[in-house]
Scaffold this active site. Sequence first.
Site, PDB file in Angstrom:
ATOM      1  N   LYS A  76      52.550  44.676  42.779  1.00  0.00           N
ATOM      2  CA  LYS A  76      51.660  45.834  42.761  1.00  0.00           C
ATOM      3  C   LYS A  76      52.209  46.909  43.689  1.00  0.00           C
ATOM      4  O   LYS A  76      52.718  46.603  44.775  1.00  0.00           O
ATOM      5  CB  LYS A  76      50.257  45.393  43.204  1.00  0.00           C
ATOM      6  N   SER A 171      41.659  46.567  40.785  1.00  0.00           N
ATOM      7  CA  SER A 171      42.665  47.617  40.718  1.00  0.00           C
ATOM      8  C   SER A 171      44.069  47.121  40.409  1.00  0.00           C
ATOM      9  O   SER A 171      44.991  47.922  40.270  1.00  0.00           O
ATOM     10  CB  SER A 171      42.692  48.376  42.054  1.00  0.00           C
ATOM     11  N   SER A 195      39.836  42.795  43.229  1.00  0.00           N
ATOM     12  CA  SER A 195      40.883  43.555  42.539  1.00  0.00           C
ATOM     13  C   SER A 195      41.986  42.718  41.911  1.00  0.00           C
ATOM     14  O   SER A 195      42.785  43.237  41.136  1.00  0.00           O
ATOM     15  CB  SER A 195      41.520  44.571  43.501  1.00  0.00           C
TER      16      SER A 195
END
Length: 524
Positions: A76, A171, A195
Amino acid sequence: MLGLTLREISAALKQGQVSPIELCQRCLSRIKETKFLNAYITVTEERALKQAAESEKRYEKGQELGVLDGIPFSVKDNFSTAGIETTCASNMLKGYVPPYNATVVQKLLDQGAVLMGKTNLDEFAMGSGSTDGVFGPVRNPWSYSKQYRGKGSPDSSQEDQEPQWLVAGGSSGGSAAAVAAFTCFVALGSDTGGSTRNPAAHCGVVGLKPTYGLVSRHGLIPLVNSMDVPGILTRCVEDAAIILEVLAGHDPKDSTTVQDLVSPLALPSSVDISKLCIGIPKEYRAEGLSCETQAFWTRAADLFQSAGARVIEVSLPHTSYSIDCYHVLCTAEVASNMARFDGLEYGHRCNRDVSTEAMYAATRREGFNDVVRGRILSGNFFLLKENYNDYFIKAQKVRRLIANDFIHVFSSGVDVLLTPTTLSDAVPYLEFIKEDNSTRSAQDDVFTQAVNMAGLPAVTVPAARSKRGLPVGLQFIGRAFCEQQLLTVAKWFEQEVRFPALCLEDLTEAGLVAARHEKSVSVS
């Protein structure tokens, strides 16, 4: 080959059925074929091929570093990566290249894993759909499954037409989509209030949030220091356990990590479920929980009961306060953490010839989106002298009560809690954006954020497909630092439900359709 587990692909590499370079090239091809998903911000092709070549030399000499040597993984884009742009999907950090690797990234590289690239997210990880970053929204790979196109998408009547695509969750949506689309075998996410687990549930993969302090946060660009945890996304529970064993342990660069030696996390091949007590929190029958998800949750409880486990209803009485408490504490820490982005040391800086204070204001106005600025504003409000006791201190006290609820339940003999992960399956993007980020996040975090406030481990496992043919995940919550028991239970459940992976051919066909659409748009 791309759908194998970590142990299976490691064995294939060792036996010479595939080379690290060939495996890397296959994953790079998948990334290109599924570019329409927008799962990646940066693809590190040249670096990946170089790392794969180094791995291949080790295999040729019989000196491979372990089960992860030559295995493609993604990260990420809120983890620092040396020499690779790290943006947090924000204008504020466009062009920022860290001089060091996050500890979790370095640990994987030290095991010979091959970094494929940096995945997409909501700006600074503030969101639940991966729709609010400056690089555009992430598309859920299941949008292109034959089951969804045949049952759920109103735009799928014509074969050469794109379906009404679904959000990936957030996210860490880019990481979840990357794993679900077979572009890598493992991806790192972050988990502050769900997330990692939210997008994992929507994309039909496993999402693990470890106990706070078990895995180093060094190099993870902070959102909420007291809740942030690196997350792990894989296609099966055992793969998540393998990665966690590599990542877990004390890091002198992160004072919040545990000092004790971490026990091995090898999962047993079989488990006696009859010795377990599974708790079902009655407060998690929340408003907005879909009938389908409720049914899958009940069916899972029945599955454990039929296998001999003791399944009991439990109470977490302060659950109804958790979302409001989380909002206050989250935004307060966000306001503090975002103060470092001032245009002086790194990141974006406005180029106007103005005073220092005006430069600060302009830089943050240009660098942050409305969502980030809104959370900073809320956090600063809660931290005002006249509001501090009524909001921040009170929220800290409620957080302790929420943590005590879990302690009480686990001390009563419950081994693992079983809950939904999300209210429903993934929703179409056009429906998702009808509500603002704050409203959506409050809905999507309802089952996940309390775990972060309590510092406990949790894992979401794909449980079933909805009537629309989409994944629905269920969440298992364990005692602090009891990941082995938690993942053993999750693995048993995974083996019982046998959730089918996304079909590779569906995504290949979707890529061709997306390419034709892109070409027709550019021509017109």
